[in-house]
Design a protein around this motif. Structure first.
Motif, PDB file in Angstrom:
ATOM      1  N   GLY A  96       0.800  -1.226   0.000  1.00 24.46           N
ATOM      2  CA  GLY A  96       0.000   0.000   0.000  1.00 24.46           C
ATOM      3  C   GLY A  96       0.826   1.266   0.000  1.00 24.46           C
ATOM      4  N   LEU A  97       2.080   1.158  -0.454  1.00 20.23           N
ATOM      5  CA  LEU A  97       2.945   2.349  -0.503  1.00 20.23           C
ATOM      6  C   LEU A  97       3.332   2.721  -1.944  1.00 20.23           C
ATOM      7  N   GLY A  98       2.545   2.237  -2.888  1.00 21.28           N
ATOM      8  CA  GLY A  98       2.687   2.714  -4.268  1.00 21.28           C
ATOM      9  C   GLY A  98       3.878   2.158  -5.021  1.00 21.28           C
ATOM     10  N   SER A  99       4.340   0.948  -4.670  1.00 20.72           N
ATOM     11  CA  SER A  99       5.524   0.417  -5.374  1.00 20.72           C
ATOM     12  C   SER A  99       5.225   0.177  -6.857  1.00 20.72           C
ATOM     13  N   SER A 183      -2.443  -8.101  -1.934  1.00 22.32           N
ATOM     14  CA  SER A 183      -2.444  -7.565  -3.293  1.00 22.32           C
ATOM     15  C   SER A 183      -3.578  -6.556  -3.461  1.00 22.32           C
ATOM     16  N   THR A 184      -3.290  -5.525  -4.256  1.00 18.55           N
ATOM     17  CA  THR A 184      -4.309  -4.497  -4.510  1.00 18.55           C
ATOM     18  C   THR A 184      -5.540  -5.138  -5.150  1.00 18.55           C
ATOM     19  N   GLU A 185      -5.298  -6.098  -6.035  1.00 16.02           N
ATOM     20  CA  GLU A 185      -6.402  -6.769  -6.716  1.00 16.02           C
ATOM     21  C   GLU A 185      -7.327  -7.447  -5.697  1.00 16.02           C
ATOM     22  N   ALA A 186      -6.710  -8.147  -4.738  1.00 15.65           N
ATOM     23  CA  ALA A 186      -7.508  -8.835  -3.715  1.00 15.65           C
ATOM     24  C   ALA A 186      -8.262  -7.808  -2.865  1.00 15.65           C
ATOM     25  N   ILE A 257      -5.695   3.431   6.589  1.00 14.59           N
ATOM     26  CA  ILE A 257      -5.029   2.391   5.798  1.00 14.59           C
ATOM     27  C   ILE A 257      -4.382   3.100   4.609  1.00 14.59           C
ATOM     28  N   SER A 258      -3.104   2.815   4.371  1.00 19.65           N
ATOM     29  CA  SER A 258      -2.406   3.450   3.245  1.00 19.65           C
ATOM     30  C   SER A 258      -2.759   2.726   1.948  1.00 19.65           C
ATOM     31  N   GLY A 259      -3.348   3.434   1.013  1.00 22.77           N
ATOM     32  CA  GLY A 259      -3.737   2.826  -0.261  1.00 22.77           C
ATOM     33  C   GLY A 259      -4.647   1.629  -0.037  1.00 22.77           C
ATOM     34  N   ALA A 260      -4.340   0.540  -0.747  1.00 18.47           N
ATOM     35  CA  ALA A 260      -5.140  -0.682  -0.591  1.00 18.47           C
ATOM     36  C   ALA A 260      -4.639  -1.537   0.568  1.00 18.47           C
ATOM     37  N   GLY A 261      -3.722  -0.981   1.413  1.00 20.22           N
ATOM     38  CA  GLY A 261      -3.221  -1.673   2.577  1.00 20.22           C
ATOM     39  C   GLY A 261      -2.144  -2.694   2.217  1.00 20.22           C
TER      40      GLY A 261
END
Ligand code: HSE
Length: 302
Positions: A96-99, A183-186, A257-261
């Motif tokens: 969730g940190l934009g990698s 995962s962002t998808e999940a 929560i940062s981004g999608a966590g």
């Protein structure tokens, strides 16, 4: 179209999206940067990765930076004969940190730099649009490219836009990074297709308040970071993160929560302050705690 001789380099910051209520629209660049270098070579593809992802990510055409570079070369009209890429990754993956946004922004940036006169052929707006198309949503790629705090979105015709907004210099962040990825998808798969109108209205108000809070009213950050549209729906994928957000908020700390966590971000008042030290002491065992300044700059040639 011709390619430049020798290597080009870029440094791209980590980013935190959503920031509570601003789902898929707000994002903040943080002072933690991946460093990449690329060069046109006679033939083949050579990819080297150190740091996060080393030994895990594919070192071929499936590599995300390579895919972003290929898409950019296609947009510019020609692929190079061969390519060498080196990635030094310090942004944790799938936390969730934009990698992935940093990888995409690095790819489009490096490819443009490798083309003689590339900046004239692809301006910042076109670069942002390409990066957001590759990522699917703009809230991480926009601050990764532009730096600072950025409001972004997509128009009905599919094009992406981004507008930087001010951040009070007193504001910084502490991030608590769990040891396991999500995962962002999940995490996106856990979101409902529809939400109650009252929840949408509450988030709209909080998002507007957050723009004011970040730009000079930090005392409003706790109220402004309330969310009803995504964090709770994602609880099953990151129960410890939600528990930490709730514990911090109960103590008056603006935590999200940062981004999608699953990383938790808490707003603080400067990387070296006593409050930041106290926050870092609350980092759960086995997690990584980092005090990070807001990064005023996005991607920069290094
Ligand atoms: N806004 C996105 C999400 C950020 O929450 O799914 C993750 O890339």
């Amino acid at each position: 179209m011709t390619f430049v001789d020798g290597p080009v380099r870029v440094r791209v910051p980590a980013t935190s999206a959503n920031l509570g209520p601003g789902f898929d629209t707000l994002g903040l660049a943080l002072d933690l940067r991946d460093e990449l270098e690329a060069e046109v070579i006679a033939d083949g593809l050579l990819v080297e990765v150190s740091g996060y992802g080393a030994g895990q990510v594919p070192l071929d055409e499936r590599h995300l930076v390579v895919r972003a570079m290929r898409a950019t070369f296609d947009r510019l009209g020609k692929q190079p004969t061969g390519l060498r890429l080196t990635c030094k990754n310090v942004i944790p993956h799938a936390r969730g940190l934009g990698s992935s946004s940093a990888a995409i922004v690095a790819g489009v940036w490096l490819a443009r730099e490798l083309v003689a006169g590339g900046r004239l052929l692809l301006d910042e707006a076109a670069l942002l649009d390409l990066a957001a198309q590759l990522e699917g949503h703009p809230d991480n790629v926009a601050p990764a490219l532009l730096g600072g705090f950025v409001i972004s979105g997509q128009d009905a015709d599919g094009s992406f836009w981004a507008v930087p907004a001010g951040v009070d210099p007193r504001i910084s962040a502490v991030v608590f990074v769990p040891s396991s990825p999500v995962s962002t998808e999940a995490a996106r798969g856990l979101l409902p297709a529809e939400v109650p109108h009252a929840d949408a209205a509450a988030n709209a108000g909080r998002t507007a308040l957050l723009v004011a809070a970040l730009s000079g009213r930090p005392e409003e950050l706790l109220r402004a970071t309330e969310d009803r549209l995504h964090q709770s729906y994602r609880r099953s994928a990151m129960p410890e993160s939600l528990a930490l957000v709730e514990a911090l908020r109960a103590d008056g700390v603006p935590a999200v929560i940062s981004g999608a966590g699953p990383t938790v971000l808490a707003f603080a008042d400067g990387p070296d302050s006593a409050a930041t030290e106290a926050l870092l002491a609350r980092c759960p065992q086995g997690w990584g705690g980092l005090a990070l300044a807001v990064s005023d700059t996005g991607a920069v040639s290094a």
